[in-house]
Design an enzyme around this catalytic site. Structure first.
Site, PDB file in Angstrom:
ATOM      1  N   GLU A  56      46.151  30.024 -49.210  1.00 29.47           N
ATOM      2  CA  GLU A  56      45.802  30.826 -48.304  1.00 29.47           C
ATOM      3  C   GLU A  56      46.399  31.959 -47.915  1.00 29.47           C
ATOM      4  O   GLU A  56      47.781  32.232 -48.072  1.00 29.47           O
ATOM      5  CB  GLU A  56      45.407  30.094 -47.050  1.00 29.47           C
ATOM      6  CG  GLU A  56      44.645  30.712 -46.002  1.00 29.47           C
ATOM      7  CD  GLU A  56      43.982  29.751 -44.981  1.00 29.47           C
ATOM      8  OE1 GLU A  56      44.248  28.562 -44.891  1.00 29.47           O
ATOM      9  OE2 GLU A  56      43.371  30.283 -44.176  1.00 29.47           O
ATOM     10  N   ASN A 203      34.234  27.648 -44.945  1.00 31.88           N
ATOM     11  CA  ASN A 203      35.279  26.661 -44.872  1.00 31.88           C
ATOM     12  C   ASN A 203      35.067  26.362 -43.355  1.00 31.88           C
ATOM     13  O   ASN A 203      34.839  27.235 -42.514  1.00 31.88           O
ATOM     14  CB  ASN A 203      36.450  27.484 -44.949  1.00 31.88           C
ATOM     15  CG  ASN A 203      37.761  26.602 -44.508  1.00 31.88           C
ATOM     16  OD1 ASN A 203      37.911  25.553 -45.168  1.00 31.88           O
ATOM     17  ND2 ASN A 203      38.082  26.877 -43.380  1.00 31.88           N
ATOM     18  N   GLU A 204      35.343  25.170 -43.044  1.00 31.78           N
ATOM     19  CA  GLU A 204      35.207  24.527 -41.715  1.00 31.78           C
ATOM     20  C   GLU A 204      34.076  25.363 -40.840  1.00 31.78           C
ATOM     21  O   GLU A 204      34.248  25.909 -39.907  1.00 31.78           O
ATOM     22  CB  GLU A 204      36.715  24.639 -40.921  1.00 31.78           C
ATOM     23  CG  GLU A 204      37.652  23.711 -41.857  1.00 31.78           C
ATOM     24  CD  GLU A 204      38.955  23.629 -40.965  1.00 31.78           C
ATOM     25  OE1 GLU A 204      39.191  24.130 -39.936  1.00 31.78           O
ATOM     26  OE2 GLU A 204      39.586  22.502 -41.513  1.00 31.78           O
ATOM     27  N   TYR A 276      43.913  16.185 -41.806  1.00 31.46           N
ATOM     28  CA  TYR A 276      45.493  16.320 -41.387  1.00 31.46           C
ATOM     29  C   TYR A 276      46.220  15.121 -40.663  1.00 31.46           C
ATOM     30  O   TYR A 276      45.162  14.499 -39.687  1.00 31.46           O
ATOM     31  CB  TYR A 276      45.602  17.669 -40.793  1.00 31.46           C
ATOM     32  CG  TYR A 276      45.367  18.644 -41.869  1.00 31.46           C
ATOM     33  CD1 TYR A 276      46.438  19.465 -42.556  1.00 31.46           C
ATOM     34  CD2 TYR A 276      44.302  19.549 -41.615  1.00 31.46           C
ATOM     35  CE1 TYR A 276      46.134  20.485 -43.400  1.00 31.46           C
ATOM     36  CE2 TYR A 276      43.998  20.661 -42.198  1.00 31.46           C
ATOM     37  CZ  TYR A 276      44.998  21.099 -43.255  1.00 31.46           C
ATOM     38  OH  TYR A 276      44.698  22.402 -43.766  1.00 31.46           O
ATOM     39  N   GLU A 339      41.362  19.826 -48.271  1.00 38.03           N
ATOM     40  CA  GLU A 339      42.726  19.832 -47.446  1.00 38.03           C
ATOM     41  C   GLU A 339      43.085  18.851 -46.876  1.00 38.03           C
ATOM     42  O   GLU A 339      42.249  17.971 -46.239  1.00 38.03           O
ATOM     43  CB  GLU A 339      42.250  21.192 -45.984  1.00 38.03           C
ATOM     44  CG  GLU A 339      42.024  22.428 -46.428  1.00 38.03           C
ATOM     45  CD  GLU A 339      41.777  23.432 -45.331  1.00 38.03           C
ATOM     46  OE1 GLU A 339      42.304  23.297 -44.296  1.00 38.03           O
ATOM     47  OE2 GLU A 339      40.997  24.397 -45.416  1.00 38.03           O
ATOM     48  N   GLN A 389      49.592  22.982 -48.097  1.00 42.65           N
ATOM     49  CA  GLN A 389      49.392  23.962 -48.844  1.00 42.65           C
ATOM     50  C   GLN A 389      50.438  24.087 -50.053  1.00 42.65           C
ATOM     51  O   GLN A 389      51.236  23.316 -49.730  1.00 42.65           O
ATOM     52  CB  GLN A 389      48.868  25.341 -48.314  1.00 42.65           C
ATOM     53  CG  GLN A 389      47.726  25.471 -47.293  1.00 42.65           C
ATOM     54  CD  GLN A 389      47.623  26.756 -46.975  1.00 42.65           C
ATOM     55  OE1 GLN A 389      48.036  27.785 -47.345  1.00 42.65           O
ATOM     56  NE2 GLN A 389      46.507  26.775 -45.853  1.00 42.65           N
TER      57      GLN A 389
HETATM   58  O1  AHR Z   1      45.552  24.833 -43.600  1.00 45.41           O
HETATM   59  C1  AHR Z   1      45.597  25.609 -42.609  1.00 45.41           C
HETATM   60  C2  AHR Z   1      44.152  25.642 -41.870  1.00 45.41           C
HETATM   61  O2  AHR Z   1      43.778  24.536 -41.378  1.00 45.41           O
HETATM   62  C3  AHR Z   1      43.042  26.321 -42.696  1.00 45.41           C
HETATM   63  O3  AHR Z   1      43.056  27.613 -42.939  1.00 45.41           O
HETATM   64  C4  AHR Z   1      41.890  25.577 -42.127  1.00 45.41           C
HETATM   65  O4  AHR Z   1      40.853  25.432 -42.948  1.00 45.41           O
HETATM   66  C5  AHR Z   1      42.250  24.340 -41.214  1.00 45.41           C
HETATM   67  O5  AHR Z   1      41.893  24.098 -40.142  1.00 45.41           O
END
Ligand code: AHR
Length: 545
Positions: A56, A203-204, A276, A339, A389
């Site tokens: 990103e 995205n999101e 996450y 992600e 990432q």
């Molecule tokens: O990976 C960092 C961020 O986490 C990304 O930009 C987003 O999609 C997520 O919230």
């Protein structure tokens, strides 16, 4: 600290007087553990794309991380850091997502094409520095070509109209002489179409990608995908999916798509899922910064708690899959976990100015290995996954700054696990005592050994995580329906659970092969008794008789 080889040897033979908190963190009464690999229970082919990556325009990912520029004295190919390219080829990196993340929904792809000197400087979504646009679609696709990976582009749904989406597709995929955008790409030196197959639609979109409701997003998804020029490509649209346990998003989106036209379900290739892990529990909350755990400063309880949080991935996949079945009875749509990874509070970066950079440790290597093992047990459900990432950000495989570069323990796990790509996943049963630990006055437990197995011809790869901080775990490995003829082991471990690589110590954590003729790699009666060292990731490459 004892030498690594000695650590593996002592631990594997049970002779090591290990220094870590053995008493406080005991496992159930030791008994022989068993790992049974069921040859006649194939789960499906492991898509190589489960080993995907994510880059990103954020912090030090693109600039300084990947892009050093053609005139740099840092080794590069066409401006892209050579060390990264070399290792990505080694690990057979299959696919890379770009340009975001949240960045994607404020990005105008046109800013990043055309002569470099004429590209505009823009504000970046992440706000830490301005965006020079020196790295754009051409440079990204070149990076993918060099790394041997497929591009996966995420389109801007929040702030660009649908027409800009299909024009980006046209810029990438139109034959050189067929349209003005195809000519523009050719004029930049790329006569051959980029053949971009994977396209993320936002995205999101429930958050930074537009704050839509699931129903509103379904309307946008329809608008963006109803007509897109194909140029002979098998375009695969990936819808912006839920985060964590947000089943309402999965249900709401698919319900709205199916309500208007059930046939539209077939236009969707994948549905995203983001997960996450924040190293929560112990009174921590998911605050932006301070609430999370620390990448480097953690104790044994944090160690196990991170894994417990990571294990949730398994049930998340099952639960979203079940909701998807309500509308997509034949399971045409697959999950794309685009992600994933641990996300710690700031403070551990090798390059302190890099936003969201953290230093991965041995803990993150085990975490990544167990996550890949989970993915491999759902080959029929998952089409792709992208670790968040690739470099200088979150669960990075690489850290880089100027002419400094190192491969993190996570990068080494991707190397070890690449052997599973494209093989047949086999159901594998682990019978092993749980680990018990004291979570601030309360009994808590975690599994003792887990992993996954895959088969290609007569070669079977078994990857196993032993999360115990101080105890080896001896296990009898058997293949139901075949005999093990020979075995090779590759082990990633350390006597220090905080071990990590840095620019000063690039090789503190790495994988080592155990000699194929060593005593403990000799099968007996077609079975293998192997001792998995503490805090380790092991790959056993087994040749079947
Ligand atoms: O990976 C960092 C961020 O986490 C990304 O930009 C987003 O999609 C997520 O919230």
């Amino acid at each position: 600290m004892i030498d690594r080889r000695e650590f593996i040897r002592q631990s594997a033979t049970g002779a090591g007087a290990l220094v870590l908190a053995r008493k406080a963190f005991a496992s159930d009464t030791p008994s022989v553990s068993r790992i049974e690999i069921l040859l006649n229970e194939p789960l499906g082919t492991i898509s190589p794309n489960l080993y995907g990556h994510f880059t990103e325009h954020l912090g030090g990912v693109i600039y300084d991380g990947l892009w050093v520029g053609q005139d740099s004295k840092i080794a590069n190919i066409d401006g892209i850091r050579k060390d990264v390219i070399d290792h990505m080829r080694k690990i057979k990196a299959p696919v890379i997502r770009y340009p975001g993340g949240c960045f994607a929904d404020s990005y105008d792809w046109r800013d990043g094409v055309g002569p470099a000197g004429k590209r505009p400087r823009r504000a970046n979504f992440w706000g830490d520095k301005s965006e020079s646009n020196q790295f754009g679609t051409n440079e990204f696709v070149r990076f993918c070509q060099l790394a041997g990976s497929q591009p996966y582009l995420a389109a801007n749904v929040r702030s660009l109209p649908a027409a800009e989406f299909y024009r980006w597709v046209e810029y990438c995929n139109a034959p050189a002489n067929s349209t003005t955008l195809g000519e523009m790409r050719a004029a930049a030196g790329y006569a051959d179409p980029f053949h971009v197959r994977y396209w993320g639609v936002g995205n999101e979109s429930w958050g930074c990608g537009g704050n839509f409701t699931a129903q509103e997003y379904a309307v946008e998804f329809r608008r963006f995908t109803t007509w897109v020029p194909r140029f002979g490509e098998d375009l695969s649209f990936i819808a912006s999916g839920a985060s964590d346990f947000n089943y309402d998003w999965t249900r709401g989106f698919l319900e709205e798509i199916a309500r208007k036209d059930p046939g539209q379900i077939n236009a969707i290739y994948g549905l995203g899922l983001h997960y996450y892990t924040w190293n929560l529990s112990r009174g921590r909350t998911k605050d932006w910064d301070a609430g999370k755990g620390d990448a480097l400063k953690f104790d044994v309880v944090d160690w196990y708690e991170l894994f417990r949080e990571g294990q949730v991935m398994d049930s998340l996949i099952d639960a979203h899959w079940k909701v998807m079945a309500e509308f997509d009875h034949d399971h045409h749509i697959k999950l794309v976990v685009d992600e994933w990874g641990p996300w710690y509070r700031p403070g551990s970066a090798q390059t302190p100015d890099d936003l969201l950079e953290q230093t991965p440790t041995l803990r993150d290597a085990l975490f990544s290995a167990m996550t890949l093992d989970i993915f491999q047990q759902h080959p029929e459900k998952l089409a792709m996954a992208n670790c968040a990432q690739l470099i200088n950000c979150l669960n990075s495989l690489y850290l880089a700054h100027e002419d400094n570069f190192c491969i993190t323990p996570v990068g080494h796990v991707f190397d070890m696990y690449s052997a599973h790509q494209g093989a047949q996943a086999l159901r594998t049963v682990f019978s092993t005592p749980d680990i018990h630990y004291d979570r601030d006055g309360k009994d808590a437990s975690f599994w003792g050994l887990k992993g996954s197995a895959s088969l290609r011809g007569k070669d079977l790869v078994l990857t196993v995580v032993n999360p115990h901080v101080s105890e080896s775990r001896e296990a009898e490995v058997g293949v139901r329906g075949a005999k093990i003829d020979s075995a090779i082991a590759t082990v990633l471990c350390s006597s220090d659970i905080h071990a990590h690589n840095s620019f000063a110590q690039k090789n503190a954590v790495h994988a080592e092969s155990v000699r194929a003729d060593s005593k403990e790699l000799k099968p007996s009666g077609g079975r293998l008794t192997y001792s998995f060292v503490p805090a380790s990731v092991t790959k056993l490459t087994l040749r079947l008789a």
